[in-house]
Scaffold this active site. Structure first.
Site, mmCIF file in Angstrom:
data_model
loop_
_atom_site.group_PDB
_atom_site.id
_atom_site.type_symbol
_atom_site.label_atom_id
_atom_site.label_comp_id
_atom_site.label_asym_id
_atom_site.label_seq_id
_atom_site.Cartn_x
_atom_site.Cartn_y
_atom_site.Cartn_z
ATOM 1 N N ASN A 52 -12.747 -3.041 2.976
ATOM 2 C CA ASN A 52 -13.591 -1.865 3.160
ATOM 3 C C ASN A 52 -14.636 -1.864 2.063
ATOM 4 O OD1 ASN A 52 -12.045 -0.948 5.354
ATOM 5 N ND2 ASN A 52 -10.594 0.068 3.995
ATOM 6 N N HIS B 182 -10.292 -5.300 -2.988
ATOM 7 C CA HIS B 182 -8.930 -5.527 -2.490
ATOM 8 C C HIS B 182 -9.002 -5.893 -1.030
ATOM 9 C CE1 HIS B 182 -10.018 -1.281 -2.378
ATOM 10 N NE2 HIS B 182 -9.333 -1.173 -1.244
ATOM 11 N N ASP C 6 0.855 -1.190 0.000
ATOM 12 C CA ASP C 6 0.000 0.000 0.000
ATOM 13 C C ASP C 6 0.892 1.241 0.000
ATOM 14 O OD1 ASP C 6 -3.216 0.523 1.047
ATOM 15 O OD2 ASP C 6 -1.806 2.196 1.092
ATOM 16 N N VAL D 162 -11.244 2.867 -3.464
ATOM 17 C CA VAL D 162 -10.927 2.363 -4.813
ATOM 18 C C VAL D 162 -11.949 1.278 -5.171
ATOM 19 C CG1 VAL D 162 -9.200 1.241 -6.266
ATOM 20 C CG2 VAL D 162 -8.462 2.858 -4.507
HETATM 21 P P1 AMP Z 1 -9.687 1.391 0.395
HETATM 22 O O1 AMP Z 1 -9.709 2.719 1.110
HETATM 23 O O2 AMP Z 1 -10.060 0.225 1.239
HETATM 24 O O3 AMP Z 1 -10.467 1.455 -0.908
HETATM 25 O O4 AMP Z 1 -8.162 1.122 0.051
HETATM 26 C C1 AMP Z 1 -7.510 1.712 -1.034
HETATM 27 C C2 AMP Z 1 -6.049 1.663 -0.689
HETATM 28 O O5 AMP Z 1 -5.302 1.884 -1.877
HETATM 29 C C3 AMP Z 1 -5.600 2.727 0.324
HETATM 30 O O6 AMP Z 1 -5.065 2.095 1.482
HETATM 31 C C4 AMP Z 1 -4.549 3.512 -0.437
HETATM 32 O O7 AMP Z 1 -3.463 3.938 0.370
HETATM 33 C C5 AMP Z 1 -4.111 2.511 -1.495
HETATM 34 N N1 AMP Z 1 -3.545 3.087 -2.701
HETATM 35 C C6 AMP Z 1 -3.996 4.151 -3.410
HETATM 36 N N2 AMP Z 1 -3.207 4.370 -4.478
HETATM 37 C C7 AMP Z 1 -2.224 3.430 -4.445
HETATM 38 C C8 AMP Z 1 -1.101 3.131 -5.281
HETATM 39 N N3 AMP Z 1 -0.818 3.825 -6.380
HETATM 40 N N4 AMP Z 1 -0.303 2.094 -4.925
HETATM 41 C C9 AMP Z 1 -0.566 1.364 -3.808
HETATM 42 N N5 AMP Z 1 -1.628 1.588 -2.997
HETATM 43 C C10 AMP Z 1 -2.435 2.613 -3.300
#
Ligand code: AMP
Length: 112
Positions: free
Chosen positions: A85, A98, A28, A94
């Site tokens: 989440n 995941h 992450d 996102v």
């Molecule tokens: P969520 O909030 O559960 O949708 O998790 C999305 C996660 O994606 C967050 O923990 C972000 O820090 C992570 N994230 C966003 N952009 C990137 C990226 N380019 N590479 C790795 N992780 C990312």
């Protein structure tokens, strides 16, 4: 393309720690624990609420990949947490399913 599809396609750089035909796992970008990895299906399921019966094999592979990643990264002995989440109140940002794998320190319960 979702952000994570771009990571799969190497259009966005990431630190990949595990990859199979169906699943990718990478660190992450904003870690919430010393080890924080996202385990992602290469085929997009937007969120767990939208998973269908046909997705069951892929969902199983995701959970097995979580355990494999945790083994690889040395989390097995200390333990770790797996988080999905879902939607606004769940904190989803996102829209590509995941699983967060968090470890390397004691994690509080309940989460905030
Ligand atoms: P969520 O909030 O559960 O949708 O998790 C999305 C996660 O994606 C967050 O923990 C972000 O820090 C992570 N994230 C966003 N952009 C990137 C990226 N380019 N590479 C790795 N992780 C990312």
């Amino acid at each position: 393309m979702t952000l994570f599809e771009k990571i799969v396609a190497r259009q966005i750089p990431s630190e990949i720690v595990h990859e199979t035909e169906d699943v990718i796992a990478f660190r992450d970008i904003a870690p919430k624990a010393p080890t924080h990895v996202l385990v992602v299906p290469k085929r997009v399921i937007p969120r767990i609420a939208e998973a269908k019966a046909d997705d069951a094999p892929l969902l199983g592979k995701l959970l097995l990949a979580v355990a494999e990643v945790a083994r690889k990264l040395g989390l097995e002995q200390g333990g770790y947490r797996v988080v999905i989440n879902n939607g606004r109140d769940g904190g989803e940002t996102v829209p590509h399913l995941h699983l967060h794998v968090l470890g390397g320190r004691p994690l509080a319960w309940p989460p905030g």
